[in-house]
Structures are given as structure tokens and as C-alpha cells.
Design an enzyme around this catalytic site. Structure first.
Site, short mmCIF file in Angstrom:
data_model
loop_
_atom_site.label_atom_id
_atom_site.label_comp_id
_atom_site.label_asym_id
_atom_site.label_seq_id
_atom_site.Cartn_x
_atom_site.Cartn_y
_atom_site.Cartn_z
N HIS A 118 0.87 -1.18 0.00
CA HIS A 118 0.00 0.00 0.00
C HIS A 118 0.92 1.23 0.00
O HIS A 118 2.03 1.18 0.52
CB HIS A 118 -0.82 -0.06 1.30
CG HIS A 118 -1.88 0.98 1.45
ND1 HIS A 118 -1.62 2.26 1.85
CD2 HIS A 118 -3.22 0.91 1.25
CE1 HIS A 118 -2.76 2.93 1.92
NE2 HIS A 118 -3.75 2.13 1.56
N ASP A 195 3.27 -4.67 7.98
CA ASP A 195 2.07 -3.85 7.89
C ASP A 195 0.87 -4.79 7.99
O ASP A 195 0.54 -5.50 7.04
CB ASP A 195 2.08 -3.08 6.56
CG ASP A 195 0.77 -2.35 6.30
OD1 ASP A 195 -0.15 -2.45 7.12
OD2 ASP A 195 0.69 -1.67 5.25
N GLN A 198 -4.36 -5.12 6.95
CA GLN A 198 -5.39 -6.00 6.37
C GLN A 198 -5.35 -7.41 6.98
O GLN A 198 -6.05 -8.30 6.51
CB GLN A 198 -5.21 -6.11 4.84
CG GLN A 198 -5.37 -4.81 4.10
CD GLN A 198 -6.79 -4.26 4.14
OE1 GLN A 198 -7.74 -4.94 4.54
NE2 GLN A 198 -6.95 -3.01 3.74
N LYS A 221 -10.27 -0.52 10.64
CA LYS A 221 -10.52 -1.67 9.76
C LYS A 221 -10.93 -2.90 10.57
O LYS A 221 -11.16 -3.97 10.02
CB LYS A 221 -9.26 -1.98 8.93
CG LYS A 221 -8.91 -0.86 7.93
CD LYS A 221 -7.74 -1.25 7.08
CE LYS A 221 -7.09 -0.09 6.37
NZ LYS A 221 -7.87 0.46 5.27
N CYS A 359 -4.82 2.62 -3.59
CA CYS A 359 -3.57 3.09 -2.97
C CYS A 359 -2.45 2.08 -3.18
O CYS A 359 -1.62 1.87 -2.27
CB CYS A 359 -3.75 3.38 -1.48
SG CYS A 359 -4.91 4.69 -1.16
#
Ligand SMILES: Cc1ncc(COP(=O)(O)O)c(C=O)c1O
Length: 401
Positions: A118, A195, A198, A221, A359
Site C-alpha cells: 500500500h 504492515d 489487512q 478496519k 492506494c
């Protein structure tokens, strides 16, 4: 097992239709438990934290620090001090790039990223490298959206100062084999940032089992409010890192000559933080843990299989991102219909999806496309939601015939 009932927003109609929300990778909806926790906080406990002598301040501080403990336990970090509250994954990565990065990366050094990051896990490193005269090296991917691991290994060398890697791709759904990739980096003494924006909302994450050096995620999220997230960092790193921002609460003592910084994690939490957000995040963790992350992962896998099969049957539909290990993200193209048109027509049917580059412009460039339509799942979605998407897409096809 109808989790949708826990989410007041999902019971509405939009454009005269039942709302079908399939844009969970952008942000999740919030369960009543989280909304109630925030309202209770404002109706009963609201005060500034860490410095008040009065009861409300004590209560607010307790709630804020209890939320830190919940994040620690959710990620299985060793201690609360390794959890820094931030605005979200983006701020956490900027913190590490600016603090750890500036202290450790110099001219000629390298930062290794993957082709499926991202923008949040590209731009902060690009800024750092630009400032320091260092270089970004990129792990390439296959047409299916999987990282090429042999190429990864060959990128790691004595100049590599950090590897920054997404756990799950928001654009393609690819789940990266981060544990094995961390081992490879550690074998050469290179720290790894993961990261998890997600990943944390969709599967159990154990930072000790992964042995990552840093792990970041956003609350919004995963059923919590916007403007709150967390950075996990190993104590040894966080203690050595300089503060990211200066201000109140991050200090032990200030004179005009010099400042002594507070202990971790407070050293990285300058100013009044998002107390409401932390309370909401704590409630979201309680809610998700109540269901159980393994159960959430199993439910979403089942929905992903159902969606992949159902969408594959739509004529002219091509799924973008076909990695063997995938999370609940289905990116697709429909003939030569522009994704924005797909999204706009689906919206008329009450179906919310995302369209665009998500993104992740380098992913689009690598695949030679400019955008995709993306349906992204959460555990509160149902097979009926996917059926609605499929009939919506049939309408799109009929309009463009
Ligand atoms: C993989 C990934 N990383 C980072 C981010 C940035 O998250 P935030 O905007 O909450 O900071 C996102 C958001 O879409 C994401 O999908």
C-alpha cells in the site's frame, strides 16, 4: 450465525435497497458494543489522562491503559510497553521510518519493500531514502500476485537496514508468508516491519510467533473508530529509538536547556491522545475476541471461496490476484467496462464496493491496468451479500451490452 445484527448501520436501506457493504478493506462497520463503549465513556468517564488527580481522570487513564493491555494480548506482545498508540497504520509506519529509519539508515543503505505494498508502506520509506541518500529495493511479484521469494533472498545484504512488508495485500488479497520472510531477514541480522492493516481484522496474529521487529495496524478496519491504531515494537528497538514528536506526556523533565524523555511507550505518545479511540479499540478487541479470531478467519475463508466461485461464473469477469494464500479481497475486471462505472451502477443497487488503484499504484502498473473493482469481505457479510453482488454485476453487463 448472523453477525450483521450486531451492526446497526447494516439494517438500513440505501437507494431503496438493502445495504450490501463490501468495502471492508477500506473501513469496517462498527458493532453496537463499540458505539456503546464510546458513548458510555463520554457520558461517564471523559477526562484527560495520566496527569489528573481527580476520579474521572483516574477512570479515563484506566480505560486507556486497559485498552493498551487488550492490544498487547490480542497481538500476544510480551508487555504493554511494546504497544504505542498511534492514529493508524500510516502514522505507525511514518513513526518507524522517521525514528528508527533516521537513526539507522544512511547514504548507500537499502530498504527492502515488496511490489504489493500500500502507498502507506512505500512513501514514508521513499521520503526517508530521499533524505538519507539510501535506496529502495523492491521484491517482485508474479502475475498471480505472489512475491518471488528467491528474488527476495537475493535482495538481502549488508546494506539492507530494514525490510517493510505487508502481511496481506489490500489490492489483491495475497497473504504473504511473513514468518518465513522474517526468518530469512533475521538470518542476516535485518529487522522487519510488518504492515498488518489487512491482517489483524481477519486472522489471529501473534507477534512473538512471527518474531517481527515492528507490527502496525489501524483500528478502523477492525470494528474500532477512525484515528486510532497501534505500533508494536520490540522493547530493544523502541528503547533505542529517538522520539518521533515532542510535547506533553512524552517527557520526564523539561528545562529550556534540555529534556529527559519518558519511558516507552509514552516517549512516543506526545500530547493528548485519542482516548475515545483507544476505548473504542478496546471494545472492538473484546467484541472480536468474543467471537474468536480463528472463527472469523474460517468464516471469511468460506465467504471468499463462495465469492470466488460465484464471481468466476460471471461472463467476462477476470479476478485480479489469484495467489494460493488469499484473504477476503476479490479484485476484478468485467470485460472492458471501467471499474468506476461498475461501482456506480452497483451503488444504485445498494451495493458498496471500491474501485480504483486502491492506494497500490505500483501493483496496477505491474499488471498493466489502471484500476480494478474490489469487493472486500468481513465476517458479518453473508452469502446473500455475494449473491446480490453477482446479480448486480449481471445488471452492469446488461447495461453495457
Ligand atoms: C495494507 C494497508 N496498509 C496500510 C493502510 C493504511 O491504513 P490507514 O489509512 O488506516 O493508516 C491500508 C489502508 O487501506 C492498507 O490496506
Amino acid at each position: 450465525m448472523n453477525f450483521a445484527d450486531d451492526f446497526p448501520i447494516l439494517s438500513q436501506t440505501v437507494r431503496g435497497r438493502r445495504l450490501v457493504y463490501l468495502d471492508n478493506a477500506a473501513t469496517s462497520q462498527k458493532p453496537r458494543a463499540v458505539i456503546d463503549a464510546i458513548r458510555d465513556y463520554y457520558e461517564r468517564d471523559n477526562a484527560n489522562i495520566h496527569r489528573g488527580v481527580h476520579l474521572l481522570s483516574e477512570r479515563a487513564t484506566e480505560l486507556y491503559e486497559a485498552a493498551r493491555g487488550k492490544v498487547r494480548s490480542f497481538l500476544n506482545a510480551r508487555e504493554d510497553a511494546e504497544i504505542v498508540f498511534v492514529r493508524g497504520a500510516t502514522e505507525a509506519i511514518n513513526l518507524v521510518a522517521q525514528s528508527f529509519g533516521r537513526a539507522n539508515v544512511k547514504a548507500g543503505d537499502e530498504v527492502v519493500l515488496s511490489a504489493i505494498e500500500h502507498h502507506s508502506n512505500i512513501v514514508p520509506w521513499q521520503m526517508l531514502c530521499g533524505e538519507r541518500g539510501a535506496k529502495l529495493r523492491v521484491i517482485p511479484m508474479t502475475d498471480a500476485g505472489e512475491l518471488i521469494l528467491e528474488e527476495y533472498e537475493s535482495l538481502l545484504n549488508a546494506r539492507t537496514k530494514i525490510v517493510a512488508l505487508t502481511h496481506v495485500s489490500n489490492a489483491l488479497g495475497t497473504v504473504n508468508p511473513v514468518k518465513a520472510m522474517i526468518e530469512k531477514a533475521h538470518a542476516k541480522g535485518i529487522p522487519v516491519l510488518v504492515d498488518g492493516a489487512q491482517a489483524v481484522p481477519h486472522r489471529p496474529v501473534d507477534v512473538q510467533a512471527l518474531d517481527c521487529d515492528f507490527y502496525v495496524f489501524s483500528g478502523h478496519k477492525m470494528c474500532a473508530p477512525t484515528g486510532i491504531g497501534a505500533l508494536y515494537g520490540k522493547r530493544a528497538h523502541l528503547e533505542k529509538m529517538p522520539p518521533y514528536q515532542g510535547g506533553g506526556d512524552m517527557i520526564r523533565m523539561v528545562t529550556f536547556e534540555k529534556t529527559l524523555y519518558n519511558d516507552i511507550p509514552f516517549k512516543f505518545e506526545a500530547g493528548t491522545p485519542n482516548i475515545e479511540g483507544a476505548v473504542g479499540l478496546g471494545a472492538a478487541i473484546d467484541y472480536l475476541s468474543g467471537i474468536g479470531m480463528p472463527r472469523i478467519a474460517a468464516r471469511e475463508n468460506e465467504l471468499l471461496d463462495y465469492a470466488t466461485t460465484a464471481l468466476s461464473r460471471v461472463k467476462d469477469l477476470r479476478i485480479i490476484g489469484t495467489a494460493k494464500e488469499k484473504a477476503g479481497v476479490v479484485s476484478f475486471l468485467l470485460g472492458d467496462i471501467h471499474p468506476h462505472d461498475i461501482g456506480t451502477i452497483l451503488d444504485q443497487e445498494g451495493i458498496a464496493i471500491r474501485t480504483g488503484h486502491h492506494c497500490a499504484m505500483p501493483v496496477m502498473e505491474r499488471l498493466g491496468i489502471s484500476a480494478t473493482a474490489r469487493a472486500s469481505l468481513a465476517f458479518y457479510n453473508t452469502k446473500e451479500d455475494i449473491d446480490a453482488l453477482v446479480s448486480g454485476l449481471e445488471k452492469v453487463r446488461a447495461i453495457f451490452k
